[in-house]
Design an enzyme around this catalytic site. Sequence first.
Site, short mmCIF file in Angstrom:
data_model
loop_
_atom_site.label_atom_id
_atom_site.label_comp_id
_atom_site.label_asym_id
_atom_site.label_seq_id
_atom_site.Cartn_x
_atom_site.Cartn_y
_atom_site.Cartn_z
N ASP A 145 0.85 -1.20 0.00
CA ASP A 145 0.00 0.00 0.00
C ASP A 145 0.87 1.24 0.00
OD1 ASP A 145 -2.97 -0.61 0.26
OD2 ASP A 145 -2.19 -1.87 1.86
N SER A 218 -12.97 -6.74 5.18
CA SER A 218 -13.53 -5.52 5.74
C SER A 218 -12.95 -4.24 5.15
CB SER A 218 -13.29 -5.50 7.26
OG SER A 218 -11.90 -5.54 7.55
N MET A 219 -11.99 -4.36 4.24
CA MET A 219 -11.32 -3.18 3.71
C MET A 219 -12.30 -2.25 3.01
SD MET A 219 -8.16 -2.97 1.03
CE MET A 219 -7.55 -1.39 0.44
N GLU A 260 -15.11 -13.72 10.85
CA GLU A 260 -13.91 -14.03 10.08
C GLU A 260 -13.67 -15.53 10.11
OE1 GLU A 260 -9.62 -11.93 9.42
OE2 GLU A 260 -10.32 -12.13 11.47
N MET A 261 -13.32 -16.09 8.98
CA MET A 261 -13.07 -17.53 8.92
C MET A 261 -11.77 -17.81 8.19
SD MET A 261 -15.89 -18.82 6.05
CE MET A 261 -17.32 -18.19 6.91
N TYR A 280 -16.18 -1.65 -2.13
CA TYR A 280 -15.28 -0.61 -1.65
C TYR A 280 -15.98 0.74 -1.55
CZ TYR A 280 -11.49 -3.89 -2.80
OH TYR A 280 -10.67 -4.97 -2.88
N LYS A 295 -9.24 -10.22 -3.64
CA LYS A 295 -10.57 -10.80 -3.73
C LYS A 295 -11.08 -10.77 -5.17
CE LYS A 295 -12.14 -7.78 -0.79
NZ LYS A 295 -13.02 -7.13 0.20
N LEU A 296 -10.78 -9.69 -5.90
CA LEU A 296 -11.22 -9.61 -7.29
C LEU A 296 -10.52 -10.69 -8.14
CD1 LEU A 296 -11.41 -5.75 -7.82
CD2 LEU A 296 -13.31 -7.36 -7.80
N GLN A 298 -9.49 -13.57 -7.01
CA GLN A 298 -10.04 -14.87 -6.61
C GLN A 298 -11.40 -15.11 -7.24
OE1 GLN A 298 -9.69 -14.37 -2.41
NE2 GLN A 298 -7.48 -14.74 -2.42
#
Length: 369
Positions: A145, A218-219, A260-261, A280, A295-296, A298
């Site tokens: 970042d 959670s971002m 969360e898992m 987002y 995530k995108l 995946q």
Amino acid sequence: MSNALFISVHDFRSLRKASVHFIAAEMAKRGVTRFFSIGLSRLSQHRGDTRSSLRDRANRVEVVAGGVECYLWKTAWHPFAMRRQMLAPLESALFSAYRRMIPRVPRQWIREAEIVFVESGMAAVFVADIRQMNPKARIVYLASDDLDVVGCAATIKRDFIRNFDMIDTVRLPSRYLLPGMPHGATSILVPHGIDRSIAEPRYPSPYNGRRGCVSVGSMLFDTAFFRVASGAFPNIDFHIIGAGKAAAGLQAPNIIIHPEMAFADTLPYLQHAAFGVAPYLDVNTPIYLIDTSLKLRQFGLFGIPAVCPNFALGDTPGRFGYVPGDSESITSAIQRALDNRQEITVDVMPWSGVVDRILSPREFADVKL
């Protein structure tokens, strides 16, 4: 064989996985790999630190699957950003004190390492200490970042600039991160990888016969998206995984909130989803998310459409954009995702390719900016 050390505010044992976890796991296949997690304290736990579940395993070495040696440094306090200029000397003093407190085991790890991976964020403040303790170590900066974007303390940003030339290699997963570097002489472009093997098994569906979509993490989580989407599509269940406090106010018959898992436990939700969501917020969100959102990637790996804000679209097929806060565009993006009939694939290298390029950038022409 190599001796590698990672310094990060993540912990290798955390349920939530970031790029640094996958790079460390790949390094563990190649030699001794150690993971020093910093910044856990009573203050960070009060703020919802995702490593709080590991607090009883802190301040000692634990070897986990894959042979990674982990050390989570928990203290009564840790330095943080003080936004007022008049407090700048105090902020600097606290960071200096914290650096002097590095425990004996991580100090030894620094001295023994052949390569030290420093992840962007709080870890950047330790660059000079690493160089002093181990002049021969190769320092690799993992620019996950931009320091301004994630709100790092002025002391961290100042020390990063001051000690930047002590860093041997700067790995950028997106070319949009380059402006945040003092210069680009040592920077290489190595996009995030992906582990294709996670999509090979056939997992049982967790959706109980209904159509479902999934959001993980959670971002910059935008609750407004789900208020609109759940009402517009009552026949679809919206599964929200690991959003924590950000999702606490969401209530609807077709919104299912999960704690969360473990990363592996999220995979059935991805495989069987009608579409995935990267909700987002639009709060000066950095453009580099186009390239760095795991995530995108995946969603694409599992061949499911991704619904995301327009600023995260890029030129990647299979993404359907909307304007945050705009009900009509949210509804349209979801409908277009549901109507999609084109095959969705991702052209992404494995994490082994990422590590190959970080370790030997001169052998790969594609890393040049």
